[in-house]
Design a protein around this motif. Structure first.
Motif, PDB file in Angstrom:
ATOM      1  N   PHE B  17       0.838  -1.172   0.184  1.00  0.00           N
ATOM      2  CA  PHE B  17       0.072   0.019   0.163  1.00  0.00           C
ATOM      3  C   PHE B  17       0.921   1.175  -0.018  1.00  0.00           C
ATOM      4  O   PHE B  17       0.144   2.271  -0.055  1.00  0.00           O
ATOM      5  N   SER B  18       2.178   1.009  -0.168  1.00  0.00           N
ATOM      6  CA  SER B  18       3.080   2.479   0.174  1.00  0.00           C
ATOM      7  C   SER B  18       2.599   3.398  -1.147  1.00  0.00           C
ATOM      8  O   SER B  18       2.924   4.642  -0.715  1.00  0.00           O
ATOM      9  N   THR B  19       2.539   2.785  -2.177  1.00  0.00           N
ATOM     10  CA  THR B  19       2.562   3.824  -3.375  1.00  0.00           C
ATOM     11  C   THR B  19       1.049   4.463  -2.953  1.00  0.00           C
ATOM     12  O   THR B  19       1.235   5.841  -3.378  1.00  0.00           O
ATOM     13  N   ARG B  20       0.065   3.969  -2.718  1.00  0.00           N
ATOM     14  CA  ARG B  20      -1.186   4.677  -2.302  1.00  0.00           C
ATOM     15  C   ARG B  20      -1.113   5.649  -1.273  1.00  0.00           C
ATOM     16  O   ARG B  20      -1.646   6.563  -1.355  1.00  0.00           O
ATOM     17  N   VAL B  21      -0.470   5.183  -0.033  1.00  0.00           N
ATOM     18  CA  VAL B  21      -0.361   5.953   0.936  1.00  0.00           C
ATOM     19  C   VAL B  21       0.500   7.462   0.547  1.00  0.00           C
ATOM     20  O   VAL B  21       0.195   8.525   1.298  1.00  0.00           O
ATOM     21  N   GLU B  22       1.579   7.110  -0.199  1.00  0.00           N
ATOM     22  CA  GLU B  22       2.257   8.424  -0.798  1.00  0.00           C
ATOM     23  C   GLU B  22       1.501   9.230  -1.529  1.00  0.00           C
ATOM     24  O   GLU B  22       1.583  10.453  -1.521  1.00  0.00           O
ATOM     25  N   ALA B  23       0.622   8.660  -2.521  1.00  0.00           N
ATOM     26  CA  ALA B  23      -0.330   9.520  -3.212  1.00  0.00           C
ATOM     27  C   ALA B  23      -1.279  10.218  -2.327  1.00  0.00           C
ATOM     28  O   ALA B  23      -1.757  11.154  -2.569  1.00  0.00           O
ATOM     29  N   ALA B  24      -1.472   9.702  -1.202  1.00  0.00           N
ATOM     30  CA  ALA B  24      -2.685  10.163  -0.124  1.00  0.00           C
ATOM     31  C   ALA B  24      -1.795  11.246   0.681  1.00  0.00           C
ATOM     32  O   ALA B  24      -2.312  12.108   1.510  1.00  0.00           O
ATOM     33  N   GLY B  25      -0.526  11.347   0.383  1.00  0.00           N
ATOM     34  CA  GLY B  25       0.297  12.636   1.115  1.00  0.00           C
ATOM     35  C   GLY B  25       0.780  12.242   2.553  1.00  0.00           C
ATOM     36  O   GLY B  25       0.917  13.175   3.451  1.00  0.00           O
ATOM     37  N   VAL B  26       1.434  10.948   2.756  1.00  0.00           N
ATOM     38  CA  VAL B  26       1.856  10.589   3.872  1.00  0.00           C
ATOM     39  C   VAL B  26       3.028  11.811   4.284  1.00  0.00           C
ATOM     40  O   VAL B  26       3.886  12.314   3.433  1.00  0.00           O
ATOM     41  N   LYS B  27       2.920  12.240   5.605  1.00  0.00           N
ATOM     42  CA  LYS B  27       3.928  13.369   6.007  1.00  0.00           C
ATOM     43  C   LYS B  27       5.038  12.753   6.531  1.00  0.00           C
ATOM     44  O   LYS B  27       6.177  13.450   6.444  1.00  0.00           O
ATOM     45  N   GLY B  28       5.060  11.765   7.408  1.00  0.00           N
ATOM     46  CA  GLY B  28       5.957  11.211   8.051  1.00  0.00           C
ATOM     47  C   GLY B  28       6.009   9.609   8.005  1.00  0.00           C
ATOM     48  O   GLY B  28       4.839   9.159   8.074  1.00  0.00           O
ATOM     49  N   TYR B  29       7.075   8.894   8.121  1.00  0.00           N
ATOM     50  CA  TYR B  29       7.309   7.375   8.340  1.00  0.00           C
ATOM     51  C   TYR B  29       7.825   7.189   9.677  1.00  0.00           C
ATOM     52  O   TYR B  29       8.731   8.071   9.896  1.00  0.00           O
ATOM     53  N   THR B  30       7.793   5.995  10.235  1.00  0.00           N
ATOM     54  CA  THR B  30       8.607   5.562  11.179  1.00  0.00           C
ATOM     55  C   THR B  30       8.747   4.224  10.558  1.00  0.00           C
ATOM     56  O   THR B  30       8.296   3.512   9.364  1.00  0.00           O
ATOM     57  N   VAL B  31       9.672   3.360  11.150  1.00  0.00           N
ATOM     58  CA  VAL B  31      10.457   1.985  10.651  1.00  0.00           C
ATOM     59  C   VAL B  31       9.797   1.031  11.828  1.00  0.00           C
ATOM     60  O   VAL B  31      10.259   1.323  13.124  1.00  0.00           O
ATOM     61  N   TYR B  32       9.173   0.152  11.312  1.00  0.00           N
ATOM     62  CA  TYR B  32       8.560  -0.707  12.333  1.00  0.00           C
ATOM     63  C   TYR B  32       8.584  -2.107  11.959  1.00  0.00           C
ATOM     64  O   TYR B  32       8.264  -2.666  10.667  1.00  0.00           O
ATOM     65  N   ASN B  33       9.303  -3.224  12.473  1.00  0.00           N
ATOM     66  CA  ASN B  33       9.648  -4.451  11.996  1.00  0.00           C
ATOM     67  C   ASN B  33      10.133  -4.548  10.659  1.00  0.00           C
ATOM     68  O   ASN B  33       9.755  -5.073   9.668  1.00  0.00           O
ATOM     69  N   HIS B  34      11.015  -3.555  10.673  1.00  0.00           N
ATOM     70  CA  HIS B  34      11.721  -3.637   9.113  1.00  0.00           C
ATOM     71  C   HIS B  34      11.055  -2.973   8.000  1.00  0.00           C
ATOM     72  O   HIS B  34      11.281  -3.261   6.993  1.00  0.00           O
ATOM     73  N   MET B  35       9.811  -2.306   8.434  1.00  0.00           N
ATOM     74  CA  MET B  35       8.739  -1.855   7.287  1.00  0.00           C
ATOM     75  C   MET B  35       8.552  -0.555   7.586  1.00  0.00           C
ATOM     76  O   MET B  35       8.621   0.156   8.711  1.00  0.00           O
ATOM     77  N   LEU B  36       8.032   0.071   6.589  1.00  0.00           N
ATOM     78  CA  LEU B  36       7.272   1.556   6.731  1.00  0.00           C
ATOM     79  C   LEU B  36       6.056   1.559   7.464  1.00  0.00           C
ATOM     80  O   LEU B  36       5.156   0.602   6.993  1.00  0.00           O
ATOM     81  N   LEU B  37       5.883   2.410   8.311  1.00  0.00           N
ATOM     82  CA  LEU B  37       4.631   2.866   9.009  1.00  0.00           C
ATOM     83  C   LEU B  37       4.424   4.100   8.886  1.00  0.00           C
ATOM     84  O   LEU B  37       5.203   4.855   9.529  1.00  0.00           O
ATOM     85  N   PRO B  38       3.244   4.703   8.201  1.00  0.00           N
ATOM     86  CA  PRO B  38       3.037   6.076   8.118  1.00  0.00           C
ATOM     87  C   PRO B  38       2.718   6.396   9.570  1.00  0.00           C
ATOM     88  O   PRO B  38       2.268   5.772  10.395  1.00  0.00           O
ATOM     89  N   THR B  39       2.813   7.730   9.806  1.00  0.00           N
ATOM     90  CA  THR B  39       2.923   8.327  11.240  1.00  0.00           C
ATOM     91  C   THR B  39       1.988   9.549  10.918  1.00  0.00           C
ATOM     92  O   THR B  39       1.411  10.086  12.190  1.00  0.00           O
ATOM     93  N   ALA B  40       1.627  10.318   9.857  1.00  0.00           N
ATOM     94  CA  ALA B  40       0.953  11.533   9.877  1.00  0.00           C
ATOM     95  C   ALA B  40       0.526  11.689   8.369  1.00  0.00           C
ATOM     96  O   ALA B  40       1.329  11.508   7.456  1.00  0.00           O
ATOM     97  N   PHE B  41      -0.824  12.001   8.230  1.00  0.00           N
ATOM     98  CA  PHE B  41      -1.190  12.493   6.713  1.00  0.00           C
ATOM     99  C   PHE B  41      -1.383  14.142   6.899  1.00  0.00           C
ATOM    100  O   PHE B  41      -0.446  14.676   6.288  1.00  0.00           O
TER     101      PHE B  41
END
Lengths: 370, 370
Positions: B17-41
């Motif tokens: 879902f990362s491409t869709r999350v970025e299209a939705a304007g994700v502002k920040g990420y963290t890394v969780y279990n070696h993966m991207l987790l959005p933190t704010a839109f």
């Protein structure tokens, strides 16, 4: 795609050097072992040129140590790696692929033999401490397994010896490759190893006291002004040129060490007891790995970021995937690592790489590039 | 301090879902279990208000599943947690603190009982798969332990039932709290659980097919326009208000589950076999935990980011530390979690919190805040 910031929280832990790293203008971070790892200061390319000419101090506090201590420490360490640890002596570092009972890569750390019954495993990005704890409990071993608060500090680049000698004295020059010594700075003994995640030479100082480590950090910068010392970090371009793989990027739990070109660390001839023995013997008996890590060079004077594996094709068929890539200014070509099927892994083989910026023509290459 | 970007690499894995999350304007990420987790839109505060009024779709693909499958799966699952799993039935989710033989927290996941001999452990941020693999090998258990490619997708907020019903049908409303059902979307059966890391209600869909998951993602947005559906993510403010702890922030391997207020999941009275039993019995015999998780409220209409633990003082002495904090618009005060010594843990106790923005006066509070 915009560039999201890294949101800060306690869970993605800072190191004793993070404040200094930020004062030095860190541009990017990644998260490694639940900690912050800088990825660029001036820029990846500027950092690259500087690293190959001068000396840098690296905050690699994210290289967590897994300590094994007690009567069964050596037995547990050996169980986790196919490398024969019998000849490793106290004061020595050893690169040890960690491999499970199915022959799969768990991590590829450097092991430090601190004493006959005490080791530090300086791990890449996976929670080796949990694997080791599970093994120790399950097997009923008499060994303590934990992550001590130790934050390595790298001194890397061709002037590393000169800078380190100003801090630790001339005896630092006598430390051989992948050996360590305890050397004093301001009355505190630091473990200093000739090692590091670049091919430019240098040291890793195992900082076990945050405050004294910060004093060391500041002293390195004060002493290295005329050496053009700068804050640095593992450099994507330099590590690909030099053939340094990254666990999580180039190899994962999906791979065995023979696929990763680590056969020299997989000694099946000794009588040492490691859990991957039967699995690796079977791979060899079945004709060896069917795919293996290779270099690739490919056209273009730019290289997109490799954030997902890129398909690698030969004669129109997918024969592998590229997992790390960068443009090398010194080689004037794009370079990368790829896991390549046996059918196409010969050096010089012409291949096509499907990058997000379009298809690129390239060739299979030997590792390292330089 | 500037705000470093998160440098992208394959090691910090993207989700389907990362491409869709970025299209939705994700502002920040963290890394969780070696993966991207959005933190704010839009912003953490805007996302908070929206989450409490409408419905959001969350990319929580970073909630990795550790699958235990085989004759000894139930035995291994029970060994890792003090919670009595004897009464957990197929189709049920169970919050299970994972605790080692010394009584220390390894993780605090939700376990899904898929069959009598098959479980998913939906883990917080640590490599539970490695611990489970080590235990299984060491004990010689007949169980497969691995991380299947499953990427949870959250549907959270007061309108979750309405949105989910448009996709999965009315029967989704019948799923009880912490139960799951298999429901079809476009011919594919998804595990749909009434769960999620907010207190606003909703579901987690366990996506086991990337392409079908992307179709589901798009369908949720298409169907939810009039419900004001928006991309969202776990919200710092809402999760503190609701009393949801974060492993790595509020509890770590330094804590035992009794300190974390998880005694209701530590059943020492049953005869179930778990490795932490002796350690937890000793803590109880010695008078119980000497510190425990508490809420804190403190003055000010702003709250700095809590990226390192803040000292908590009573009568001038350090009696604990604050590990998560945020300003709550609905409560009109700063709120946070703190590990507090017994001497000061009574609700209402006046305390001082040393934040990077200066000392703040506050009080010990009950959890949850709302």
């Amino acid at each position: 795609m915009s560039t999201p910031i890294l949101a800060a929280s306690r869970r993605t832990r800072r190191t004793p050097f993070s404040t200094r790293v930020e004062a030095a203008g860190v541009k990017g971070y990644t998260v490694y072992n639940h900690m912050l790892l800088p990825t660029a200061f001036r820029s990846v390319v500027e950092d690259y040129h500087h690293l190959k000419q001068h000396v840098q101090v690296w905050d690699v506090g994210c290289e967590r140590q897994v300590e094994l201590a007690g009567p069964d420490a050596a037995r547990l360490a050996q169980l986790m790696t196919p490398r024969n640890l019998g000849k490793v002596v106290v004061g020595q570092c050893a690169y040890v692929p960690l491999v499970d009972e199915a022959g799969r890569m768990i991590n590829d750390p450097v092991l430090l033999k601190l004493a006959e019954d005490r080791f530090w495993i300086s791990v890449a990005d996976s929670d080796v401490v949990l694997w080791a704890k599970g093994l120790a409990f399950g097997l009923g071993l008499d060994v303590a397994v934990f992550e001590p608060d130790v934050w390595p500090l790298g001194i890397q680049g061709p002037r590393s010896d000169d800078l380190a000698a100003r801090i630790f004295g001339e005896e630092v020059r006598a430390i051989r490759f992948f050996r360590f010594a305890e050397l004093a700075f301001e009355g505190h003994d630091f473990v200093v190893a000739r090692s590091g995640w670049s091919k430019q030479g240098g040291f890793e100082v195992y900082v076990d006291d945050a405050e004294k480590g910060q004093a060391l950090y500041d002293a390195l910068f004060a002493a290295g002004q005329d050496l053009q010392v700068h804050a640095g970090c593992p450099n994507l371009i330099e590590r690909i040129e030099g053939g340094l793989y990254s666990y999580g990027n180039d190899m994962t739990i999906e791979h065995n060490p023979l696929e990763c070109g680590l056969e020299k660390y997989c000694r099946l001839d000794g009588d040492h007891d490691f859990m991957a023995r039967a699995a690796l013997e079977k791979i060899v008996a079945d004709g060896g790995p069917q795919r293996q890590m290779r270099g690739v060079t490919f056209e273009g004077d730019d290289c997109p970021a490799c954030v997902e594996a890129w398909p690698l094709l030969a004669n129109g068929h997918v024969v592998g995937s590229v997992t790390s890539a960068a443009y090398s200014p010194d080689l004037s070509t794009n370079i990368g690592f790829a896991m390549v099927d046996r059918s196409a892994w010969d050096i010089g083989r012409e291949v096509t790489i499907e990058t997000p910026a379009g298809n690129r023509q390239g060739k299979v290459a030997a590792i390292p590039f330089i």
